[in-house]
Design a protein around this motif. Structure first.
Motif, PDB file in Angstrom:
ATOM      1  N   GLN A 170      31.106  35.517  41.210  1.00 25.08           N
ATOM      2  CA  GLN A 170      32.171  35.663  42.420  1.00 25.08           C
ATOM      3  C   GLN A 170      32.941  36.988  42.128  1.00 25.08           C
ATOM      4  O   GLN A 170      33.155  37.448  41.122  1.00 25.08           O
ATOM      5  CB  GLN A 170      33.096  34.517  42.357  1.00 25.08           C
ATOM      6  N   SER A 171      32.966  37.540  43.193  1.00 26.75           N
ATOM      7  CA  SER A 171      33.932  39.079  43.146  1.00 26.75           C
ATOM      8  C   SER A 171      34.771  39.172  44.318  1.00 26.75           C
ATOM      9  O   SER A 171      34.798  38.014  45.047  1.00 26.75           O
ATOM     10  CB  SER A 171      32.704  40.053  43.757  1.00 26.75           C
ATOM     11  N   SER A 172      35.634  39.965  44.425  1.00 31.18           N
ATOM     12  CA  SER A 172      36.588  39.913  45.437  1.00 31.18           C
ATOM     13  C   SER A 172      36.190  40.198  46.642  1.00 31.18           C
ATOM     14  O   SER A 172      35.280  41.217  46.773  1.00 31.18           O
ATOM     15  CB  SER A 172      37.583  41.208  45.035  1.00 31.18           C
ATOM     16  N   ALA A 173      36.435  39.177  47.825  1.00 34.31           N
ATOM     17  CA  ALA A 173      35.836  39.201  49.199  1.00 34.31           C
ATOM     18  C   ALA A 173      36.098  40.562  49.803  1.00 34.31           C
ATOM     19  O   ALA A 173      35.125  41.087  50.243  1.00 34.31           O
ATOM     20  CB  ALA A 173      36.431  38.052  49.703  1.00 34.31           C
ATOM     21  N   ARG A 174      37.085  41.193  49.732  1.00 35.38           N
ATOM     22  CA  ARG A 174      37.511  42.390  50.268  1.00 35.38           C
ATOM     23  C   ARG A 174      36.663  43.592  49.845  1.00 35.38           C
ATOM     24  O   ARG A 174      36.240  44.451  50.613  1.00 35.38           O
ATOM     25  CB  ARG A 174      38.977  42.918  50.170  1.00 35.38           C
ATOM     26  N   THR A 175      35.974  43.531  48.633  1.00 38.89           N
ATOM     27  CA  THR A 175      35.106  44.594  48.051  1.00 38.89           C
ATOM     28  C   THR A 175      33.776  44.234  48.421  1.00 38.89           C
ATOM     29  O   THR A 175      32.907  44.977  48.793  1.00 38.89           O
ATOM     30  CB  THR A 175      35.274  44.758  46.652  1.00 38.89           C
ATOM     31  N   ILE A 176      33.402  42.960  48.832  1.00 36.63           N
ATOM     32  CA  ILE A 176      31.887  42.588  49.367  1.00 36.63           C
ATOM     33  C   ILE A 176      31.796  42.799  50.515  1.00 36.63           C
ATOM     34  O   ILE A 176      30.684  43.410  51.178  1.00 36.63           O
ATOM     35  CB  ILE A 176      31.944  40.864  48.990  1.00 36.63           C
ATOM     36  N   ASP A 177      32.671  42.781  51.511  1.00 42.52           N
ATOM     37  CA  ASP A 177      32.617  43.058  52.836  1.00 42.52           C
ATOM     38  C   ASP A 177      34.076  43.536  53.593  1.00 42.52           C
ATOM     39  O   ASP A 177      34.980  42.881  53.946  1.00 42.52           O
ATOM     40  CB  ASP A 177      32.273  41.869  53.868  1.00 42.52           C
ATOM     41  N   PRO A 178      33.992  44.756  53.323  1.00 38.90           N
ATOM     42  CA  PRO A 178      35.488  45.190  53.556  1.00 38.90           C
ATOM     43  C   PRO A 178      36.066  45.264  55.157  1.00 38.90           C
ATOM     44  O   PRO A 178      37.112  44.963  55.668  1.00 38.90           O
ATOM     45  CB  PRO A 178      35.464  46.766  53.223  1.00 38.90           C
ATOM     46  N   GLU A 179      34.809  45.217  55.945  1.00 33.23           N
ATOM     47  CA  GLU A 179      35.185  45.134  57.455  1.00 33.23           C
ATOM     48  C   GLU A 179      35.499  44.041  57.743  1.00 33.23           C
ATOM     49  O   GLU A 179      36.356  43.859  58.778  1.00 33.23           O
ATOM     50  CB  GLU A 179      33.765  45.554  58.229  1.00 33.23           C
ATOM     51  N   ASN A 191      41.298  42.487  54.788  1.00 31.90           N
ATOM     52  CA  ASN A 191      42.617  42.140  54.824  1.00 31.90           C
ATOM     53  C   ASN A 191      43.178  40.926  53.702  1.00 31.90           C
ATOM     54  O   ASN A 191      43.907  40.678  53.825  1.00 31.90           O
ATOM     55  CB  ASN A 191      42.978  41.783  56.219  1.00 31.90           C
ATOM     56  N   LEU A 192      42.293  40.623  53.113  1.00 34.97           N
ATOM     57  CA  LEU A 192      42.475  39.721  52.166  1.00 34.97           C
ATOM     58  C   LEU A 192      43.021  40.230  50.678  1.00 34.97           C
ATOM     59  O   LEU A 192      42.584  41.124  50.354  1.00 34.97           O
ATOM     60  CB  LEU A 192      41.412  38.798  51.958  1.00 34.97           C
ATOM     61  N   GLU A 193      43.765  39.457  50.210  1.00 33.26           N
ATOM     62  CA  GLU A 193      44.132  39.955  48.836  1.00 33.26           C
ATOM     63  C   GLU A 193      43.231  39.998  47.898  1.00 33.26           C
ATOM     64  O   GLU A 193      41.918  39.272  48.011  1.00 33.26           O
ATOM     65  CB  GLU A 193      45.278  38.924  48.227  1.00 33.26           C
ATOM     66  N   PRO A 194      43.280  40.816  46.831  1.00 33.60           N
ATOM     67  CA  PRO A 194      42.144  40.623  45.837  1.00 33.60           C
ATOM     68  C   PRO A 194      41.717  39.656  45.075  1.00 33.60           C
ATOM     69  O   PRO A 194      40.547  39.640  44.428  1.00 33.60           O
ATOM     70  CB  PRO A 194      42.543  42.125  44.925  1.00 33.60           C
ATOM     71  N   TYR A 195      42.686  38.630  45.157  1.00 31.49           N
ATOM     72  CA  TYR A 195      42.477  37.463  44.213  1.00 31.49           C
ATOM     73  C   TYR A 195      41.536  36.404  45.003  1.00 31.49           C
ATOM     74  O   TYR A 195      41.247  35.332  44.692  1.00 31.49           O
ATOM     75  CB  TYR A 195      43.842  36.916  43.938  1.00 31.49           C
ATOM     76  N   TYR A 196      41.198  36.596  46.234  1.00 34.36           N
ATOM     77  CA  TYR A 196      40.273  35.698  47.007  1.00 34.36           C
ATOM     78  C   TYR A 196      39.083  36.414  46.933  1.00 34.36           C
ATOM     79  O   TYR A 196      38.451  37.477  46.960  1.00 34.36           O
ATOM     80  CB  TYR A 196      40.842  36.077  48.593  1.00 34.36           C
ATOM     81  N   GLN A 197      38.028  35.328  46.342  1.00 37.02           N
ATOM     82  CA  GLN A 197      36.791  35.721  46.084  1.00 37.02           C
ATOM     83  C   GLN A 197      35.615  34.874  46.574  1.00 37.02           C
ATOM     84  O   GLN A 197      36.104  33.824  46.946  1.00 37.02           O
ATOM     85  CB  GLN A 197      36.843  35.829  44.510  1.00 37.02           C
ATOM     86  N   THR A 198      34.326  35.350  46.488  1.00 38.04           N
ATOM     87  CA  THR A 198      33.402  34.631  46.944  1.00 38.04           C
ATOM     88  C   THR A 198      32.115  35.083  46.466  1.00 38.04           C
ATOM     89  O   THR A 198      32.147  36.231  45.500  1.00 38.04           O
ATOM     90  CB  THR A 198      33.025  34.532  48.302  1.00 38.04           C
ATOM     91  N   GLN A 199      30.816  34.410  46.653  1.00 39.25           N
ATOM     92  CA  GLN A 199      29.634  35.054  45.896  1.00 39.25           C
ATOM     93  C   GLN A 199      29.039  36.424  46.929  1.00 39.25           C
ATOM     94  O   GLN A 199      29.190  36.338  48.113  1.00 39.25           O
ATOM     95  CB  GLN A 199      28.679  33.943  45.940  1.00 39.25           C
ATOM     96  N   PRO A 200      28.537  37.379  46.039  1.00 44.44           N
ATOM     97  CA  PRO A 200      28.329  38.736  46.852  1.00 44.44           C
ATOM     98  C   PRO A 200      27.085  38.602  47.341  1.00 44.44           C
ATOM     99  O   PRO A 200      26.802  39.452  48.159  1.00 44.44           O
ATOM    100  CB  PRO A 200      28.582  39.597  45.650  1.00 44.44           C
TER     101      PRO A 200
END
Length: 367
Positions: free
Chosen positions: A226-235, A239-248
């Motif tokens: 799991q990685s920070s969702a905002r880095t997986i798909d910024p578009e 707008n999510l905080e970095p503490y929200y995560q999912t599978q990349p």
């Protein structure tokens, strides 16, 4: 901060638009009626001291490990209530459904082959009213701080209040004689926490996809990458905080949730509609895999034999049978292990057997 998973709504709208109106109306009549509600809850801080990510220190970990809430706040919890079709007798049991991490309430009515994979369709046709809830920080519920607030104990307190409101007849428009709590993965761990702290809340617990082997669970959980969702798909998720995560990646999702006997399209649909976990929940969930010595109702556990997160190795051994030790006062225990099946049981071919077994189990517990 209040956010919604608009991409899920868009995907759902496209699926619905692709179905002719007459066919949709017939399907809805057969499946019963559903409506969305917002359930307000208030959580009171239980940990002593002040907590902030701006002044982060080890006391945050100590408080989380003690299964305490760190913030006083109001939240809105999204839920979907589904009732049996008009030609089916409504039973006196309501099912409250809690999803897993990186899922949301849509998992109970999975859009891929719902005739095989939809828990809601199956249970409403059997006469049950279902209440599928978006946990804090998922779906259309509130998205608070992903470390201090969207953590397991806060969700225990949130779901305790949701259960109390449903038991009182609020939102479901009737008082049911029996409340069954069905929890998958972290939803089941939250149920475990409720059974310990509030053993009178629920009459029947159905746990799906959990065990109590703490030596295996956390390293296996990390294998999902799991990685920070905002880095997986910024578009989409910038707008999510970095503490929200999912599978990349699809491969990471497969490792975390699938094994053996499932359709490739089920995996692809799940990956496209996946939701979020939070760092707070990831840190705290194992603290809630505990004994519930005061719960005296019946308990059921269903798990895939190849659950990569909750089974200690390629196959489950004795881990699921810890249900007997963790719920020593339960009136009855039932453990079902499904071969050639990974974590997300409902999305495997064995999902129908799980629903058969749960329906049979609940039929034996009716008031």
């Amino acid at each position: 901060m209040k956010l919604t998973c608009s991409f899920l709504a868009l995907a759902s709208s496209r699926l619905i638009a692709a179905v002719p109106t007459v066919a949709r109306n017939a399907a809805q009549a057969e499946a019963g009626s559903c409506r969305d509600v917002v359930i307000p809850v208030h959580v009171t801080k239980s940990a002593a001291g002040k907590f902030s990510t701006d002044a982060y220190d080890v006391n945050v970990l100590f408080a989380l490990a003690a299964r305490e809430t760190l913030v006083t706040a109001d939240y809105n919890i999204s839920a979907r209530i589904c009732e049996p079709p008009a030609n089916v007798t409504t039973l006196d049991t309501v099912q409250i459904l809690a999803h897993g991490a990186t899922f949301n309430k849509q998992m109970w009515d999975f859009p891929y082959k719902p005739e095989s994979h939809s828990w809601t369709r199956r249970m409403t046709r059997a006469g049950y009213t279902t209440v599928a809830v978006d946990l804090l920080g998922a779906g259309n519920s509130s998205f608070p701080d992903g470390l201090l607030e969207a953590q397991t104990e806060t969700n225990v307190q949130v779901m305790h209040q949701v259960v109390q409101k449903i038991r009182a007849g609020t939102y479901v428009d009737r008082v049911f004689k029996q409340v069954a709590f069905v929890g998958f993965s972290i939803g089941g761990i939250i149920a475990n926490g409720i059974a310990d702290k509030y053993p009178q809340d629920v009459d029947v617990f159905v746990f799906i996809g959990i065990s109590w082997d703490l030596t295996w669970i956390y390293p296996a959980f990390l294998a999902g990458l799991q990685s920070s969702a905002r880095t997986i798909d910024p578009e989409r998720w910038g707008n999510l905080e970095p503490y929200y995560q999912t599978q990349p990646t699809l491969a990471a999702r497969e490792v975390a949730c699938f094994y053996g006997d499932y359709d490739k399209e089920a995996l692809e649909t799940d990956f496209a509609t996946r939701d979020f976990d939070t760092l707070g929940a990831a840190i705290t969930f194992t603290y809630h895999l505990i004994a519930a010595p005061d719960f005296t109702g019946p308990v059921f556990l269903g798990i895939g034999e190849n659950d990569g997160t909750f089974c200690g190795g390629p196959k489950c051994g004795s881990q699921p049978y810890a249900l007997y030790d963790k719920f020593p006062a339960a009136s009855s225990h039932s453990v079902k292990v499904y071969e050639n099946t990974g974590h997300a049981i409902l999305y495997h071919h064995s999902g129908e057997r799980l629903m058969d077994d749960v329906e049979q189990f609940l039929a034996g517990q009716r008031p």
